[in-house]
Design a protein around this motif. Sequence first.
Motif, short mmCIF file in Angstrom:
data_model
loop_
_atom_site.label_atom_id
_atom_site.label_comp_id
_atom_site.label_asym_id
_atom_site.label_seq_id
_atom_site.Cartn_x
_atom_site.Cartn_y
_atom_site.Cartn_z
N ARG B 13 87.85 -43.96 34.19
CA ARG B 13 89.02 -44.72 34.49
C ARG B 13 89.81 -44.87 33.05
O ARG B 13 91.34 -45.05 33.15
N LEU B 255 98.35 -50.66 36.25
CA LEU B 255 97.02 -50.08 36.56
C LEU B 255 96.26 -49.52 35.36
O LEU B 255 94.96 -49.76 35.03
N ASN B 258 95.10 -52.36 32.95
CA ASN B 258 94.04 -53.04 33.50
C ASN B 258 92.69 -52.14 33.61
O ASN B 258 91.54 -52.94 33.04
N GLU B 262 89.27 -53.30 31.36
CA GLU B 262 88.04 -53.17 31.82
C GLU B 262 87.13 -52.45 31.23
O GLU B 262 85.89 -52.63 30.86
N ASP B 274 77.27 -53.88 34.36
CA ASP B 274 76.74 -53.58 35.52
C ASP B 274 77.22 -54.17 36.57
O ASP B 274 77.34 -53.62 37.77
N LEU B 275 77.89 -55.56 36.22
CA LEU B 275 78.45 -56.36 37.33
C LEU B 275 79.41 -55.62 38.06
O LEU B 275 80.27 -54.99 37.61
#
Lengths: 327, 275
Positions: B13, B255, B258, B262, B274-275
């Motif tokens: 991503r 997008l 973001n 992240e 991992d969340l």
Amino acid sequence: MKSGSLGGYVVRRLIQTVPVVLGVVIVNFLLLQLAPGDLATVLAGEAGGAPKEYIDQLRARFGHDQPVYIQLFNYLRNLIVLDLGYSFRQSAPVFDLLMQRLWPTLLLMVCTLVLSLGFGILMGLLAALWVRTWKDNAISVAAIIVYATPLFWVGLMLILVFSIRLDWFPTSGMEDVVAFHEGWARVADIAHHLVLPTLTLSLFYLALYARLMRASMLEQRGLDYVVTARAKGQSERRITTRHVFRNALLPVVTMAGVQTGGLIGGSVVVESIFAWPGLGQLAYQSLFARDYNLLLGIFFLSAVLVVVVNLIVDVVYVFLDPRIRIG
Amino acid sequence: MKTFTSRFLGNPRVYLGLIWLGSLLFVALTADFLAPVDPFAIVGRPMSNPSAAFPLGTDSLGRDVLAGLLHGTRATLLIAVLATLAAVAFGTFVGAVAGYYGRLIDDALMRFTEFFQTIPSFLFAIVLIAVLSPSAANVVIAIATVSWPPIARVVRGEVLTVKSREFVQAAVVAGQGDAAILLKQILPNTLSPLIVTGSLLVATAILVESALSFLGLGAPDVMSWGFMIGAGRSFMREAWWLVTVPGIAILLTVLAINMIGEGLNDALNPRLADL
């Protein structure tokens, strides 16, 4: 929990909101001072020009010749009796205008809150139950995309598809005024007009709550009390519904309270797109009419609305989470 | 233990986000060369369909949509980045002072921050611009004014944890001044959450800027994506691409930012990944 202590808690929280409201009033007053041209010059300009003596006379009548701190004091005194000034553009007291426009906005906000919270929590819950499967991925990717989409563009795209191409929903307004619907027919008509604005305003928050709910479920699932419940021999279904789900809701409720201010900002955009006759549209109109009294009145009312919602959320929170002992 | 770079760039991503953002940066820098016409110039028949001469058609006044899109990249990115930098600077200052001095100063500054978090931010931005009059500088000021509080909270939290560490106590004993301790010892250690919050703030700033421009409150005579959508909204029936194309540009950019933000978060705080 005793009801008496809850009352005391509400009163304490009410007192805490006073500085915020006072702050908004002072900011409002300062912005009015900053705004180009005072009321006297605006009125004189509208009359096609006026001699300086007349403008000074007008200023004296509005109290604008007084020192700033006296003007602030007068402004505060007026606010206490809900006198937010007069809108010379709309020829009506600002407070009356606000009360007329408050209900459509509240209707839009409540519907949005129900839709976004309901579906957001459901989607987040499902994604967490299906974690690391294609279904979870589909929900998560959809949420990330919606989260990045500008609100006004969602509204225009919905109009393009559902109003212009498919002709399913009206493009604007709150009801068909020329149809003179009454009773249930009117309710149905308003509901029909409500669909697209609500959907537009909801999607972003739906994505936000879904993401939060998923993360919150996954976090709760790894905590010790889940291991305890499992050791007691409770079924996974029961652990999820009775334990994990309830605890996972808390951050979502908090976030819903925090987002009220954002919801009001969003309603300015949505109402101006769909010509929804609420506060947001009024703000949009007053903006271009340079009607600062009205614009700042809307800002004041919105801030009060946010404070009230936060208060309600805090009280709901006490009921949801008994660990939060008041006091 | 993987390195930061491999954790960051190993994320597909992040990779996609960086590619999109890189191309935008390229477009923003070379817009004058890629589309040598003034984006406000009337160059063709109003609302022509996409064609070879105008790959994205023309708008209601006969302006080239592609040129607007390319030039809009620069305005949109520049305003968002400047507003974010201003918000980060002010938020860091407030958060650092509050966290470092504590007690009354902390209390006062945090009430101040909470106040700005409580008031409806987008409406406040609108009110600010209406009062200050729309211009590029005022749009930056308005966006920065409503977006600094999260930065202040993040920085304050970090400063609170870092300031009790031994190397800070050593600096105090060594006789360094408050400013030196804050700038040289404490703030460098708060960088990673600051970078994550700041990068996500750029995405929010783009959304706010385009919503303001859409409402007609953006900088006049600056072509931006939100302005293009606002100008095209009355002609959706005849020319759907006028609102669709700039909207997709905003969507993809937000997008991308973001996803990068992240990715940074996952790479800088591997425990939480991992969340």
